[in-house]
Design an enzyme around this catalytic site. Structure first.
Site, PDB file in Angstrom:
ATOM      1  N   LEU A 230      45.695  38.831  34.895  1.00 29.51           N
ATOM      2  CA  LEU A 230      45.439  38.818  36.336  1.00 29.51           C
ATOM      3  C   LEU A 230      44.453  37.737  36.766  1.00 29.51           C
ATOM      4  CD1 LEU A 230      45.127  42.673  36.988  1.00 29.51           C
ATOM      5  CD2 LEU A 230      47.182  41.244  37.072  1.00 29.51           C
TER       6      LEU A 230
ATOM      7  N   LYS B  83      34.919  35.615  36.751  1.00 26.46           N
ATOM      8  CA  LYS B  83      36.357  35.888  36.677  1.00 26.46           C
ATOM      9  C   LYS B  83      36.990  35.583  38.034  1.00 26.46           C
ATOM     10  CE  LYS B  83      38.029  40.160  35.882  1.00 26.46           C
ATOM     11  NZ  LYS B  83      38.580  41.295  35.103  1.00 26.46           N
TER      12      LYS B  83
ATOM     13  N   ASP C  55      41.890  50.092  28.766  1.00 29.58           N
ATOM     14  CA  ASP C  55      42.656  48.895  28.421  1.00 29.58           C
ATOM     15  C   ASP C  55      42.147  48.391  27.073  1.00 29.58           C
ATOM     16  OD1 ASP C  55      44.346  46.772  28.497  1.00 29.58           O
ATOM     17  OD2 ASP C  55      43.391  45.740  30.176  1.00 29.58           O
TER      18      ASP C  55
END
Length: 349
Positions: free
Chosen positions: A132, A149, A279
């Site tokens: 992403l 990020k 995750d």
């Protein structure tokens, strides 16, 4: 790049990848008839590796849910050939990065100024790129080393397009309840939620506070003044991904400690925090000296109810007769939490 293709273009890319992989195996089957056992084994391994490279290349370009699928498959060493696993494992940390000019545009659109005006220094090349977004090193005006990020352009549209395609492709399986619609709905909702970096910042703050008792675990600190819904700035954690860590040849004693820490970390999250980092591919873990663990990427987090955790403990640690009425009550309670009713045949089993 993800975001520049519509649903049909992404579907065609997946179809072409599938056809190419199938063609590789068809070629192997045709050749294998004329090969001895040893050469046949070598040819099969080469075919696995070629298929893995093709899949990895396409998924890394597509990013979004398709790349997340590849990351999940890279952990399935018990069902996927080693040669494919080796290729897919690169999706855990490395994907083609955005062009520096696009990074600048994305950052400025979200933060109101380009990164070189916001930070004392900013590295245009990412040190990690995933499904992403990608992550850059930077230094704040105050001298703090941070990880920044930045979300890929159009990724939210890419998520919607991918799930439209997946729903069409799995329509028959959904009708037969082999793939419940609720599973696809939850998966889409979760990945869409991961595109909101403010939500991820909240997750990081939550785990940074609740994991403090585990002194060997590090969670980044969020810098809200340098963050938005599409940019997330955090403290830069020390440590290495799994392969570089193992390349340093840690002692068996340290490996054992690390295994113990990982097991304790999971159960502490589940039973004490009542939420867990959901995750768990190796790209989201950093390992350091003294079996230290750094956790990164908190886009996917599962929060549990206290009632669920209570039932979980009572169910798995039940000390009595598992044919008792009390044990059946716990089973029914578990199913009722998911708004389901247990089949009598299941109870008897």
């Amino acid at each position: 790049m993800a975001g520049y293709e519509n649903a049909w273009q992404r579907a065609l890319r997946m179809a072409a990848m599938s056809a190419g992989v199938a063609g590789s195996y068809a070629g192997y089957l045709a050749k294998s008839v004329f090969l001895g056992e040893e050469k046949r084994g070598r040819q099969l391994r080469a075919t696995h590796a070629k298929a893995g490279r093709r899949i990895t290349s396409e998924l890394s370009i597509m990013r979004g849910p398709m790349m997340k699928l590849g990351q999940a498959l890279s952990l399935q060493a018990d069902i996927i050939p080693e040669e494919i696993i080796q290729e897919l494992s690169t999706l855990q940390m490395h994907a083609p990065g955005m062009h520096p000019s696009l990074v600048r545009v994305q950052f400025k659109a979200s933060m109101g100024a380009p990164p070189e005006e916001v930070f004392r220094s900013f590295e245009a090349e990412p040190f990690a790129a995933a499904s992403l977004g990608q992550v850059h090193r930077a230094v704040t005006e105050g001298g703090r080393k941070v990880a920044v990020k930045i979300q890929y352009p159009g990724i939210r549209d890419a998520v919607a397009n991918d799930f439209k395609w997946v729903r069409k492709l799995t329509a028959a399986a959904q009708l037969g309840r082999h793939i419940p619609k609720s599973v696809l709905d939850e998966a889409e909702q979760q990945i869409v939620a991961e595109t909101d970096y403010r939500r991820e910042a909240d997750n990081i703050d939550f785990f940074r506070e609740h994991l403090r008792p585990l002194v060997y675990v590090s969670v980044p600190e969020v810098y809200r003044e340098y963050s938005s819904d599409k940019v997330l700035t955090m403290s830069l954690l020390s440590g290495d991904p799994l392969e570089p860590y193992l390349a340093k040849r840690p002692s068996q004693q340290e490996r054992d400690r690390l295994g113990s820490h990982l097991l304790e970390l999971f159960h502490y999250q589940l039973l004490k925090v009542e939420a867990f980092h959901a995750d768990p591919h190796w790209g989201n873990y950093l390992f350091g000296a003294d079996a230290a663990i750094g956790l990164v990427d908190f886009g996917c987090v599962k929060y549990l109810t206290h009632k669920f955790v209570e039932n979980l403990c009572a169910f798995f640690l039940y000390p009595g007769d598992r044919n008792s009425a009390e044990y059946r009550r716990l089973l029914n309670e578990r199913w009722a939490m998911n708004k389901l009713k247990m089949n009598p045949a299941t109870q008897q089993a």
